[in-house]
Design an enzyme around this catalytic site. Structure first.
Site, PDB file in Angstrom:
ATOM      1  N   GLU A 191      50.714  31.059  33.164  1.00 39.40           N
ATOM      2  CA  GLU A 191      49.910  30.523  32.342  1.00 39.40           C
ATOM      3  C   GLU A 191      48.533  31.265  32.054  1.00 39.40           C
ATOM      4  O   GLU A 191      47.749  31.143  31.265  1.00 39.40           O
ATOM      5  CB  GLU A 191      49.332  29.009  32.542  1.00 39.40           C
ATOM      6  CG  GLU A 191      48.712  28.819  33.948  1.00 39.40           C
ATOM      7  CD  GLU A 191      49.857  28.932  35.135  1.00 39.40           C
ATOM      8  OE1 GLU A 191      49.382  28.521  36.176  1.00 39.40           O
ATOM      9  OE2 GLU A 191      51.076  29.061  34.954  1.00 39.40           O
ATOM     10  N   ASP A 201      39.135  66.561  13.656  1.00 41.11           N
ATOM     11  CA  ASP A 201      38.674  67.744  12.897  1.00 41.11           C
ATOM     12  C   ASP A 201      37.712  68.770  13.923  1.00 41.11           C
ATOM     13  O   ASP A 201      37.699  68.670  14.949  1.00 41.11           O
ATOM     14  CB  ASP A 201      37.737  67.061  11.845  1.00 41.11           C
ATOM     15  CG  ASP A 201      36.573  66.377  12.282  1.00 41.11           C
ATOM     16  OD1 ASP A 201      36.467  66.245  13.331  1.00 41.11           O
ATOM     17  OD2 ASP A 201      35.772  65.935  11.486  1.00 41.11           O
ATOM     18  N   ASP A 250      35.531  61.979  10.225  1.00 43.87           N
ATOM     19  CA  ASP A 250      34.420  61.283   9.612  1.00 43.87           C
ATOM     20  C   ASP A 250      34.264  61.767   8.204  1.00 43.87           C
ATOM     21  O   ASP A 250      33.260  61.164   7.557  1.00 43.87           O
ATOM     22  CB  ASP A 250      33.162  61.737  10.401  1.00 43.87           C
ATOM     23  CG  ASP A 250      32.798  63.049  10.151  1.00 43.87           C
ATOM     24  OD1 ASP A 250      33.614  63.963   9.643  1.00 43.87           O
ATOM     25  OD2 ASP A 250      31.957  63.489  10.765  1.00 43.87           O
ATOM     26  N   ASN A 291      60.386  33.981  44.640  1.00 47.04           N
ATOM     27  CA  ASN A 291      60.394  32.606  44.800  1.00 47.04           C
ATOM     28  C   ASN A 291      61.792  31.727  44.161  1.00 47.04           C
ATOM     29  O   ASN A 291      62.086  30.653  44.889  1.00 47.04           O
ATOM     30  CB  ASN A 291      59.180  31.755  43.751  1.00 47.04           C
ATOM     31  CG  ASN A 291      57.751  31.793  44.323  1.00 47.04           C
ATOM     32  OD1 ASN A 291      57.883  32.174  45.639  1.00 47.04           O
ATOM     33  ND2 ASN A 291      56.628  31.885  43.750  1.00 47.04           N
ATOM     34  N   ASN A 300      50.082  26.284  42.981  1.00 50.72           N
ATOM     35  CA  ASN A 300      49.916  27.213  41.650  1.00 50.72           C
ATOM     36  C   ASN A 300      48.423  27.213  41.232  1.00 50.72           C
ATOM     37  O   ASN A 300      47.938  28.623  40.655  1.00 50.72           O
ATOM     38  CB  ASN A 300      51.068  26.827  40.749  1.00 50.72           C
ATOM     39  CG  ASN A 300      51.069  27.600  39.567  1.00 50.72           C
ATOM     40  OD1 ASN A 300      51.490  28.828  39.792  1.00 50.72           O
ATOM     41  ND2 ASN A 300      50.780  27.377  38.475  1.00 50.72           N
ATOM     42  N   ASP A 354      46.271  30.612  40.847  1.00 46.84           N
ATOM     43  CA  ASP A 354      45.768  31.098  39.505  1.00 46.84           C
ATOM     44  C   ASP A 354      44.131  31.231  39.729  1.00 46.84           C
ATOM     45  O   ASP A 354      43.736  32.317  39.141  1.00 46.84           O
ATOM     46  CB  ASP A 354      45.833  29.885  38.551  1.00 46.84           C
ATOM     47  CG  ASP A 354      47.396  29.998  37.982  1.00 46.84           C
ATOM     48  OD1 ASP A 354      47.955  30.933  38.205  1.00 46.84           O
ATOM     49  OD2 ASP A 354      47.747  28.876  37.429  1.00 46.84           O
TER      50      ASP A 354
END
Length: 866
Positions: free
Chosen positions: A300, A342, A609, A677, A702, A706
């Protein structure tokens, strides 16, 4: 193919009612004099009509940004799981899931607001202006920001200009406008100022109207502003043609990863639910646990990590004089492996000096200088550096006095097909056409030559001598421009393209634009970072080779525009990789070269340019321009340089790779952790007579993990990672997941065995001990392993994480351990762990880190992972 805007093609009456009017009638209806609007009238109209700004430039509200983030598939999944938890009476789980969503949303929106504000300030540093005539003490042309235009303003247009509003032309000369942004037509449309009878209502049929967002290809004109901002045609369709965001390869890769994780969850969750329901007999607890596992598998924080990285990269690049107009272009910047550029101002100093003005016998010629000055003085198109060098010649004051005795009659503007331009002037009792341009193109329309007042036919011997002289000058680094004249009939006030024939060649002027001292170092730096430089120029081969040689850019092969035109797309794709210099290219040929490189699998950047660079800037994966560029170049670019330097570009490439590297760290972590896991959860669920971890514990685990990852955008990146272009490679992520993931599962099983056999956590009565022990091991292992996986080197010794990442991971580990002994422990299902558990855990973690490092090192060597 035309764009499907037919539902908006009905033009407002304010425009159509002016189509059949004369210029005088147009000015009368709009209440403006030929000298422009007075200052007080400008202020009144600005108050009435507002700034000349289209709606899509408004910053989204906080609520809208929250809703956009909320509709991310990962967040939708989390909200569904939170709702299920609420329905099943697990309020704590619902609250924790909500906290995770809020954390991700708030950090993402906060960073997005900060980056939007910063980007707005950065864009203000990029100046796009319009040339207007306004009344005052004396009516005169002046440059003003586009936003300050009001209806009734008189706007002067020339090649390279963006049309700043919807205009009715009142004067035009050989004006061609590219309307592809609105109509989809590739060919420019010719425009004029004459009244027109309306016979059709489609946009292409209005020849005396110019529309906001289109661009001037060639010619000059004056128009009066009719509609500005959202009232203009472009403003009405801006939501369709300007707000379409094209996903980069990184966007597509991140989306594929997110959906891969979702499919992974959709397979895992039912399995976990069924296994726990069958083995434990408590289907409600099994459902809650499966829901918690689904949350744990959801990456998430990915949107937040991406947003923060991009914003941080944009701000870091701004400190290096690189302005990012589109945040998502940063990743392509880092993935770029070919830079097309260029020559003028990039490899050279952009400081052009007029060194020679000679006749056909290579003698200094005052006549050649005078005619060159008159041409540059009276041409009204886009003044380039060559014109500026002529007008700033040491004899400019005397030449200016000379030009006062002449008046301009007309002109034939420059275009990139003819590569020349002409002005018609009257003076000294004569009317003359003065032509200047590329030597080959000017000499091709000359019939005679003149030296010391004597005119003679131009035969092949003269032309051969001229070519030899020009080649010698080019080889010394000079840019050579030919000067030719022609007498016009006494009654002629105008000139047309056909007048550029039977001219008399007088001689040429030669300019020097020295190479930049930094260009060689910059090319070497880019090469060391895996970026090859190719020069795409409209200039000739000889002078371009000379410049490349002086900046140490090896040129093994040159391809001219004529060869590009003769090749099929497939032949061009096979040829371009081995070419370092493309010379005498037309604008669309530059775009063709870039497309061929892309077809060969390269990520291509283009630095330009000029007017002729617009197609190439749009075709490139990363369009790069400079603040001093023409409007169309700046609007087409993704990135703007405040300093036209390849050294600055090299630094920008490095920042792009840092952004990509830190995002990939999170993705590799999430993928390998989730893969591991899966084995741990499935095995423990099938083996144990109780849940291996309570749903609330899974969610807390969790959440803490995070939080530890939020500092990844601040992390440093290994120097060798920055040496090569970086692209999204799902195969490398899959290898990382398959080889690294099971290692974490192996040590999870080691922890299971330790808790089960050594500490007696075998029955439901000892379930809390088992769950607490796995919670701590799982949190510490997946939080600290980032230090091993973030680098290919030995963690903490040869490569250290940034201080914020060190702090967040340390704090999260301390919090995780502290929860076991805190007053919250009973509510979370935790019990104190036996003292012998801690040294065993420490030994297990050390072994885990060592084995992961060894496998990681082998992976890098075996599959050349970075």
């Amino acid at each position: 193919m035309k764009r499907d805007f037919q539902h908006k093609d009905s033009l407002p009456a304010q425009l159509t009612e002016l189509v059949d009017c004369t210029a005088e009638q147009v000015l009368l209806r709009l209440g403006v004099s030929s000298g422009g609007l007075a200052p007080d009238e400008v202020a009144r109209r600005r108050e009435q009509f507002g700034p000349n700004r289209v709606a899509h430039e408004k910053q989204a509200t906080v609520l809208r940004q929250l809703l956009q983030r909320l509709l991310n598939p990962l967040n939708i999944l989390l909200l569904v799981l939170a709702s299920l938890s609420t329905l099943m009476g697990d309020q704590e789980a619902a609250v924790l899931i909500a906290v995770m969503v809020i954390l991700s949303l708030s950090l993402s929106v906060l960073q997005e607001r900060k980056s939007d504000t910063a980007a707005k300030k950065l864009r203000a540093m990029v100046h796009t202006t319009a040339t207007v005539v306004r009344a005052g003490e004396t009516a005169q042309q002046r440059e003003i920001p586009l936003e300050e235009l009001v209806p009734g303003d008189l706007v002067h247009l020339c090649a390279g200009d963006l049309i700043p509003a919807d205009l009715r032309l009142i004067a035009a000369k050989d004006l061609f406008v590219n309307q592809a942004a609105l109509t989809g037509e590739a060919l420019p449309a010719e425009k004029h100022a004459a009244p027109q009878t309306i016979t059709a209502t489609n946009l292409e049929s209005f020849n005396n109207l110019c529309f906001m967002g289109t661009t001037v290809v060639s010619g000059t004109a004056t128009g009066v502003v009719v509609l500005t901002g959202c009232r203009a045609y472009f403003g009405r369709v801006a939501d369709v043609i300007a707000c379409q965001r094209v996903d980069t390869s990184f966007d597509r890769g991140a989306t594929r990863f997110a959906w891969l994780m979702i499919r992974f969850i959709l397979v895992m969750t039912p399995l976990v639910f069924v296994i726990n329901g069958v083995t434990k007999g408590d289907w409600l607890q099994a459902l809650l646990f499966a829901s918690a596992v689904a949350v744990g598998l959801t990456p998430e924080m990915l949107p937040m990590i991406v947003t923060v990285n991009l914003a941080k990269g944009a701000l870091a690049m701004s400190n290096r004089q690189v302005i990012v107009k589109r945040l998502n272009s940063i990743q392509n910047f880092g993935a770029m492996d070919v830079l097309c550029t260029d020559k003028t101002g990039t490899l050279t100093q952009n400081r052009v000096i007029l060194q020679k003005h000679v006749d056909l016998f290579e003698r200094d010629s005052r006549e050649v200088l005078e005619y060159a000055y008159l041409n540059s003085r009276y041409q009204s198109g886009l003044h380039n550096l060559l014109d500026e060098a002529v007008l700033q010649h040491p004899e400019a004051q005397a030449l200016a006095q000379l030009s006062a005795g002449f008046r301009k009659l007309d002109e034939v503007p420059f275009d990139f097909e003819r590569r020349r331009m002409s002005v018609a002037v009257e003076g000294r009792g004569r009317r003359q056409l003065i032509c200047k341009g590329a030597v080959e193109e000017v000499s091709s329309v000359c019939a005679t030559g003149r030296v010391d007042g004597e005119t003679f036919p131009l035969d092949e011997a003269h032309l051969a001598r001229l070519r030899t002289t020009v080649d010698d000058l080019n080889s010394d680094g000079f840019r050579v421009i030919a000067i030719a004249v022609k007498d016009l009939p006494a009654g002629r006030d105008t000139c047309v393209l056909q007048d550029e024939s039977e001219l008399t060649l007088l001689g040429y002027i030669a300019f020097l634009d020295p190479p930049k001292e930094s260009a060689g170092r910059a090319i070497a730096a880019l090469a060391s970072h895996g970026v090859s430089v190719k020069v795409l120029t409209g200039d000739n081969e000889i002078i371009s080779r000379k410049i490349c040689r002086e900046v140490n850019l090896p040129v093994e092969r040159v391809m001219l525009g004529s060869e590009v035109a003769s090749l099929t797309a497939e032949q061009l794709r096979e040829s371009v990789a081995n070419v370092q210099l493309f010379a005498k290219l037309a604008p669309m040929q530059k775009a063709s070269v870039i497309a061929a490189l892309q077809a060969g699998g390269h990520v291509v950047g283009f630095l330009g340019d000029g007017i002729n660079d617009g197609p190439a800037l749009k075709a490139a994966d990363v369009g790069i321009s400079v603040d001093t560029a023409v409007d169309i170049a700046k609007e087409s670019a993704d990135i703007i340089l405040l300093e036209k330097s390849l050294l600055v570009l090299d630094q920008g490439v490095t920042e792009g790779r840092k952004v990509f590297g830190n995002v990939i760290k999170y993705i590799r972590m999430g993928a390998s952790s989730n893969f591991g896991n899966m084995f741990s959860v499935l095995g423990a669920s099938a083996w144990l007579p109780f849940l291996p971890m309570l749903p609330i514990q899974v969610l807390v685990n969790n959440l803490l993990y995070d939080i530890s990852q939020t500092a990844i955008p601040t992390d440093t990146v290994d120097a060798e990672y920055l040496q090569k272009p970086r692209r999204w490679e799902i195969g490398n992520i899959a290898r990382f997941m398959v080889y690294i993931g099971p290692i974490s599962s192996l040590f999870d099983y080691l922890t299971f065995g330790m808790l089960f056999f050594l500490f007696g956590a075998r029955t439901p009565a000892q379930a809390s001990l088992f769950q607490t022990g796995w919670f701590v091991e799982s949190l510490l292992s997946q939080t600290l392993i980032i230090h091993v996986l973030r680098t290919r080197h030995l963690a903490f010794i040869h490569s250290r994480a940034s201080l914020p990442l060190m702090l967040t991971t340390s704090v999260v580990c301390v919090l995780g351990i502290g929860l076991v002994y805190s007053p919250l422990a009973p509510a979370l299902g935790f019990v104190p762990l036996p003292l012998p558990y801690w040294p065993l855990l420490a030994a297990s973690l050390i072994a885990y880190f060592i084995l992961t490092h060894l496998v990681k090192t082998w992976l890098h060597r075996r599959f050349a992972l970075e």
